[in-house]
Design an enzyme around this catalytic site. Structure first.
Site, mmCIF file in Angstrom:
data_model
loop_
_atom_site.group_PDB
_atom_site.id
_atom_site.type_symbol
_atom_site.label_atom_id
_atom_site.label_comp_id
_atom_site.label_asym_id
_atom_site.label_seq_id
_atom_site.Cartn_x
_atom_site.Cartn_y
_atom_site.Cartn_z
ATOM 1 N N GLY A 46 -22.826 1.943 25.578
ATOM 2 C CA GLY A 46 -22.187 2.557 24.424
ATOM 3 C C GLY A 46 -23.012 2.251 23.192
ATOM 4 C CD GLN A 51 -23.854 -0.843 18.302
ATOM 5 O OE1 GLN A 51 -23.340 0.047 18.949
ATOM 6 N NE2 GLN A 51 -24.241 -1.987 18.844
ATOM 7 C CB CYS A 99 -22.289 -6.436 20.772
ATOM 8 S SG CYS A 99 -22.504 -5.231 19.442
ATOM 9 C CG LEU A 100 -26.755 -2.526 22.861
ATOM 10 C CD1 LEU A 100 -26.974 -1.018 22.806
ATOM 11 C CD2 LEU A 100 -27.733 -3.178 23.833
ATOM 12 C CG HIS A 141 -17.774 -3.050 21.993
ATOM 13 N ND1 HIS A 141 -18.018 -4.391 22.235
ATOM 14 C CD2 HIS A 141 -18.853 -2.601 21.302
ATOM 15 C CE1 HIS A 141 -19.178 -4.718 21.694
ATOM 16 N NE2 HIS A 141 -19.710 -3.658 21.134
ATOM 17 C CD GLU A 142 -19.813 1.271 21.639
ATOM 18 O OE1 GLU A 142 -20.294 1.257 20.484
ATOM 19 O OE2 GLU A 142 -20.255 0.552 22.550
ATOM 20 C CG HIS A 145 -19.744 -1.168 16.821
ATOM 21 N ND1 HIS A 145 -20.375 -2.222 16.196
ATOM 22 C CD2 HIS A 145 -20.021 -1.308 18.140
ATOM 23 C CE1 HIS A 145 -21.003 -2.963 17.105
ATOM 24 N NE2 HIS A 145 -20.792 -2.442 18.296
HETATM 25 ZN ZN ZN Z 1 -21.423 -3.341 20.025
#
Ligand code: ZN
Length: 198
Positions: A46, A51, A99-100, A141-142, A145
């Protein structure tokens, strides 16, 4: 199309509410294309627009699911509702999230098992889906963000302390840090599982 750098915890765009998309135009479609390419290069499941440094309400996903939803998609200006997380402590093996934008780290977190998401696709067509299990976790999660929250903001006290230390240890928590998928080493390793890389 191009892979964009992924910004890291401390970058202001990650910590404020993203703005609604107003025009479903070529600029939006280009952003979405780049987000797919970036998510793939990062081996992510995702990716939210903040991000890649863009404060707009858009996220993409790439996750096989049991919910009859295409494994790859994008939602613009989403609205999400989720069931309540189960009570009790999160399982440090089974409920671990990554998380990236907190690359290479992971911590356990309870999430609701079911979510419903409505919004629009990149062409402005209405979209509606229900997600369960890990796919529901990805959606939550997304969506977080887009509201300026990282999963580390949601951790129980004990894990939040560890997360804060990890952020500090890495020198993050301040603006200006990013990593380049496909160029920098994969922070979660090539064999990372679904729980990492959101
Ligand atoms: Zn994330």
């Amino acid at each position: 199309m191009s892979v964009r750098p992924i910004v890291i915890a401390g970058e202001p765009v990650l910590h404020r509410r993203a703005q609604p998309v107003e025009l479903f135009d070529d600029e939006l479609r280009a952003l979405v294309e780049d987000m797919f390419e970036t998510m793939d290069a990062a081996h992510g499941v995702g990716l939210a627009a903040p991000q890649v440094g863009v404060g707009l309400r858009v996220f993409t996903w790439q996750m096989e699911n049991d919910d009859g939803v295409p494994p790859r998609g994008v939602v613009v200006n989403p609205w999400l509702s989720a069931s309540r997380p189960p009570q009790g402590d999160p399982d440090p093996d089974e409920e671990v999230e990554g998380c990236l934008s907190v690359p290479g780290e992971s911590f356990p977190l309870r999430r609701g098992d079911r979510t419903r998401v409505t919004g629009w696709d990149a062409d402005g067509k209405p979209l509606e889906l229900e997600a369960t299990g890990w796919f529901a976790r990805c959606m939550q999660h997304e969506y977080d963000h887009l509201n300026g929250f990282l999963y580390t903001d949601r951790l129980d006290d004990r894990w939040r302390k560890k997360a804060r230390k990890a952020v500090k240890r890495n020198g993050w928590g301040v603006p200006g840090h990013s990593w380049m998928p496909g160029v920098d080493p994969d922070p979660f390793g090539h064999d990372h599982t679904d729980e990492a890389g959101l």
